[in-house]
Design an enzyme around this catalytic site. Structure first.
Site, mmCIF file in Angstrom:
data_model
loop_
_atom_site.group_PDB
_atom_site.id
_atom_site.type_symbol
_atom_site.label_atom_id
_atom_site.label_comp_id
_atom_site.label_asym_id
_atom_site.label_seq_id
_atom_site.Cartn_x
_atom_site.Cartn_y
_atom_site.Cartn_z
ATOM 1 N N ARG A 137 -4.101 -8.485 -16.955
ATOM 2 C CA ARG A 137 -5.434 -7.920 -16.731
ATOM 3 C C ARG A 137 -5.293 -6.841 -15.663
ATOM 4 N NH1 ARG A 137 -10.398 -9.087 -18.510
ATOM 5 N NH2 ARG A 137 -9.368 -10.357 -20.059
ATOM 6 N N THR A 196 -6.463 -0.046 -20.334
ATOM 7 C CA THR A 196 -6.255 -1.386 -19.795
ATOM 8 C C THR A 196 -4.877 -1.845 -20.262
ATOM 9 O OG1 THR A 196 -7.363 -2.212 -21.760
ATOM 10 C CG2 THR A 196 -8.665 -2.136 -19.758
ATOM 11 N N GLU A 200 0.845 -1.208 0.000
ATOM 12 C CA GLU A 200 0.000 0.000 0.000
ATOM 13 C C GLU A 200 0.872 1.247 0.000
ATOM 14 O OE1 GLU A 200 -2.841 -0.066 3.173
ATOM 15 O OE2 GLU A 200 -4.116 -1.521 2.152
HETATM 16 C C1 LIG Z 1 -12.609 -2.592 -21.729
HETATM 17 C C2 LIG Z 1 -12.786 -1.154 -21.554
HETATM 18 C C3 LIG Z 1 -12.653 -0.564 -20.288
HETATM 19 C C4 LIG Z 1 -12.569 -1.287 -18.958
HETATM 20 O O1 LIG Z 1 -11.938 -2.421 -18.837
HETATM 21 P P1 LIG Z 1 -12.099 -3.501 -17.683
HETATM 22 O O2 LIG Z 1 -10.680 -3.879 -17.471
HETATM 23 O O3 LIG Z 1 -12.950 -4.551 -18.267
HETATM 24 O O4 LIG Z 1 -12.688 -2.875 -16.475
HETATM 25 C C5 LIG Z 1 -12.718 0.813 -20.220
HETATM 26 N N1 LIG Z 1 -12.916 1.546 -21.320
HETATM 27 C C6 LIG Z 1 -13.089 1.024 -22.538
HETATM 28 C C7 LIG Z 1 -13.313 1.931 -23.702
HETATM 29 C C8 LIG Z 1 -13.040 -0.352 -22.703
HETATM 30 O O5 LIG Z 1 -13.248 -0.870 -23.915
#
Ligand SMILES: *Cc1c(COP(=O)(O)O)cnc(C)c1O
Length: 434
Positions: free
Chosen positions: A237, A228, A58
């Protein structure tokens, strides 16, 4: 050569071992065309499976709440410095658990409950976190929608400007999940400046294209850029944030605050929204940021678009219309508005045959979001294992065959499924021995 990847699981937890093996084999014998997916590189898989998952860290480098973080600090600093070099941004935060938490941090850092934001509705290709009603972002904030033109499938920046001038949002999202064309960040920046809004680019879907230089770069134009690390990037991920250091609206929106923009965002991520960072994911992010600086990676990014355009051309030649008439990115939308079958029927039939995609609304769709008239196809995953334009010709032919036989799909599915498995066996998939 077969390498035993999970000897302990195999010996002591055969249920999970078998399911992992089955999923790996499935992913290595079908055409992964979900536009948000790809195959993480081997280094990412190894770092994700490392002992770094044990550690609590943290805080931020050199300012932790737990002891024993000497190496952890080095890892996070490496991820940040590689990321900043890769994207050329002033500030980076690599701790968001995923893309949605990264976007939550933007709201938390910059806005107050009930503020107006501009975003594209999910039904028009936007993301849940850009103000859609079932998401916190649509419940705690007021979404002013803007959408691609229903006929051309493209954003009309004059219309975006009109809406912004009328509504005066405090923040504008630029970035979607199902938009096949390039975004004009310079035009967005102009509009944001004119109405006094923060401009936030969400590049979750297109980061590798930006790295490869085949899509405009938002970093010079935006207050914040979120992303992401999975999807086409090929990392873990997880999510990350980039920003300018200074808050250009400090006086206007945060006069009491002693923090600049970078600090506001960091404090929103931790301790505002999250506890300990996932250090195995942060290390894996450092790995993909290193890989993304190679010429090979830039070729990958450019090839994704070439493949998508080749796929479009082949499908159109086979009489399968594409929404908006083409693509400039990794994705395209098959347009079934004139067919008797729905997007959902097509996605199910394609999956039976080994082509994995999702049904999706198309511009001007008259069917419900639960049926739709489209299927979204992406080329990132196929490109990441080395497929090229000539392979897209085969993919288009399989897709066309599935659509032609959609009413008696069970009679052709085993044959097509086998052909695709045979075709896939000619490529090598990270993380699998299949
Ligand atoms: C996939 C996506 C996200 C969020 O991704 P997660 O990891 O699934 O929470 C945010 N913005 C856009 C435009 C996306 O396509």
């Amino acid at each position: 050569m077969t390498v035993e990847r999970y000897p302990h699981l195999k010996a002591t937890d055969p249920e999970i071992y078998d399911l992992i093996q089955k999923q790996s084999k499935f992913e290595a014998s079908t055409l992964k065309m979900i536009a948000s997916e790809s195959y993480a590189i081997e280094n990412v898989l190894e770092a994700c499976g490392s002992t770094l998952t044990n550690k609590y860290a943290e805080g931020y480098p050199a300012a932790r709440y737990y002891e024993g973080n000497e190496y952890i600090d080095e890892i996070e600093n490496l991820a940040i410095s590689r990321g900043k070099e890769l994207f050329g941004c002033e500030h980076m935060n690599v701790q968001p658990y995923s893309g949605s938490p990264a976007n939550s941090a933007v709201y938390r850092a910059l806005l107050k409950y009930g503020d107006k934001i501009m975003g594209v509705p999910v039904s028009d290709g936007g993301h849940l976190t850009h103000g859609w009603k079932v998401s916190f972002s649509g419940q705690d904030f007021q979404q002013i929608p803007y959408r691609p033109n229903q006929e051309t499938g493209r954003l009309d920046m004059d219309e975006v400007r009109e809406i912004a001038k009328r509504e005066r949002p405090k923040l504008i999202w630029a970035g979607m999940s199902a938009y096949p064309f390039k975004l004009d960040y310079a035009a967005f920046a102009d509009i944001a400046q004119e109405v006094g809004a923060y401009l936030v680019a969400d590049i979750a879907h297109i980061n590798a294209l930006i790295i490869a230089g085949v899509h405009p770069d938002p970093v010079p134009y935006c207050d914040v850029v979120t992303s992401t690390a999975h999807k086409m990037l090929r990392g873990p991920r997880a999510g990350f944030l980039m920003s300018k250091i200074e808050d250009r609206y400090h006086e206007q929106y945060h006069p009491e605050s002693k923090w600049n923009l970078a600090q506001l965002l960091d404090r929103a991520v931790f301790p505002g929204l999250q506890g300990g960072p996932h250090m195995h994911a942060v290390a894996a992010m450092a790995c993909v940021f290193k890989y993304a600086q190679t010429p090979e990676y830039k070729e990958y990014g450019a090839q994704i678009v070439k493949n998508a355009q080749a796929l479009c051309a082949e499908l159109e030649a086979l009489g399968r219309p594409i929404a908006g008439g083409g693509t400039e990115t990794h994705l395209l939308l098959l347009d079934f508005r004139k067919e008797e079958f729905t997007g959902k029927d097509a996605a199910k039939a394609l999956a039976k045959c080994g082509i994995i995609a999702n049904f999706n609304m198309v511009p001007g769709d008259t069917r419900s979001p639960f049926k739709t008239s489209g299927v979204r196809l992406g080329t990132s995953a196929l490109t990441s294992v080395g497929m090229k334009e000539k392979d897209m010709k085969k993919v288009a032919e399989w897709i066309d065959r599935v659509c032609t036989h959609i009413n008696d799909i069970d009679s052709v599915a085993p044959q097509i499924r086998a052909e695709i498995a045979e075709f896939c066996s000619g490529f090598s998939f990270p993380g699998t021995n299949a």
